[in-house]
Scaffold this active site. Sequence first.
Site, PDB file in Angstrom:
ATOM      1  CE  LYS A 113       1.026 -45.758 -28.375  1.00 47.95           C
ATOM      2  NZ  LYS A 113       2.045 -44.896 -27.854  1.00 47.95           N
ATOM      3  CE  LYS A 195       5.908 -51.029 -29.007  1.00 46.89           C
ATOM      4  NZ  LYS A 195       6.796 -49.960 -28.704  1.00 46.89           N
ATOM      5  CE  LYS A 198       7.952 -45.620 -22.336  1.00 51.21           C
ATOM      6  NZ  LYS A 198       7.390 -45.160 -23.613  1.00 51.21           N
TER       7      LYS A 198
END
Length: 331
Positions: A113, A195, A198
């Site tokens: 992130k 992966k 969303k």
Amino acid sequence: MEKKTVFSAVQPSGVPTIGNYVGSIKNWVAMQDEYNCIYSLADLHTLTVKQVPAELRQRSYELLALYLACGIDPEKSIVFAQSHVHQHAELTWVLNTITYPGELQRMTQFKDKSRNHADNINMGLLDYPVLMAADILLYGTDVVPVGIDQKQHLEIARDLAVRFNNRYSPTFVVPEPLIPKVGAKIMSLQDPDKKMSKSDENVNAFISVTDGTDDIVRKFKRAVTDSEAEVRFDEENKKGVSNLLTIYSLFSGKSIPDAEKEFEGKGYGDFKLAVAESVAAVLAPINQEKNKMLADKGYLQSVLKKGMEQAEYLANKMIRKVYKKIGLIEP
Ligand code: AQP
């Protein structure tokens, strides 16, 4: 024998994907009779990346409606918003004082992130696993059903429980992860090394649980596979096809070997269409139910209020105990 406690949560950080569904929510439903289940909207966690306030609010209701549409029953389980129970933030503070920055800096999610949100590497992003540990430890949780990406964070929760128990006296239950055998990590349709997430910038990389049949078919048609034209499960050499086989198996209920047989001698076109149809068949009724729930805001609010009261009762008992053990004077 007393029932064990289950805690899990999803962030209203976007519309959940089929990865979130099979990695978590789907399994929560099945656990409701056997365990004391506590399911949360992890809204405080979403603040670790920039959010548009009005969208966050709407997505929180949408996620709650989705939980209920998938079969989470507020008569059986505690369903609440993390931000409604202030003890989550309080326990985070206490746990922060026994957590070392190095432990958090090496977390894969923090590194990923930080790369994806280089303009906003904030303390919350680093502290994400400590808030998650507080979520879990507040309720004496025995079992945490999660996808494999959260395993590392669960290790931190376990370490913090043990560290606190050793420093003071036995207080927290040391939680166990429950990771599904199939579907623990659904991969991106555009990059099967990554992966499915969303918040991926590429909308073709994920299937949202709210996608309609046309979008689902279009996205699966574009899914990255390989040039072999052979539907065979081989996670080393055929990551894209193996991911599609996993999805097909989970949504059609057929085993992977049966699915391989079904598509023997057929091209990827037929296979991709069948995967899309199996997913659409499961998602359509869930969405219908979700939209019905969303139309009744009063009901959703009543579910959250009841959940807040139930969760707060338990969380308050734990935080009082923790404050006493560490030497804070009683109010
Ligand atoms: N691809 C996945 N396959 C299987 N399980 C998955 N989970 C997430 N992605 C997959 C599981 O879904 C639960 C809820 O996740 P979350 O909302 O708390 O955050 P996350 O793990 O960071 O999920 P996302 O979709 O990647 O969200 P963003 O993009 O906002 O960071 C967890 O149990 C997780 O393991």
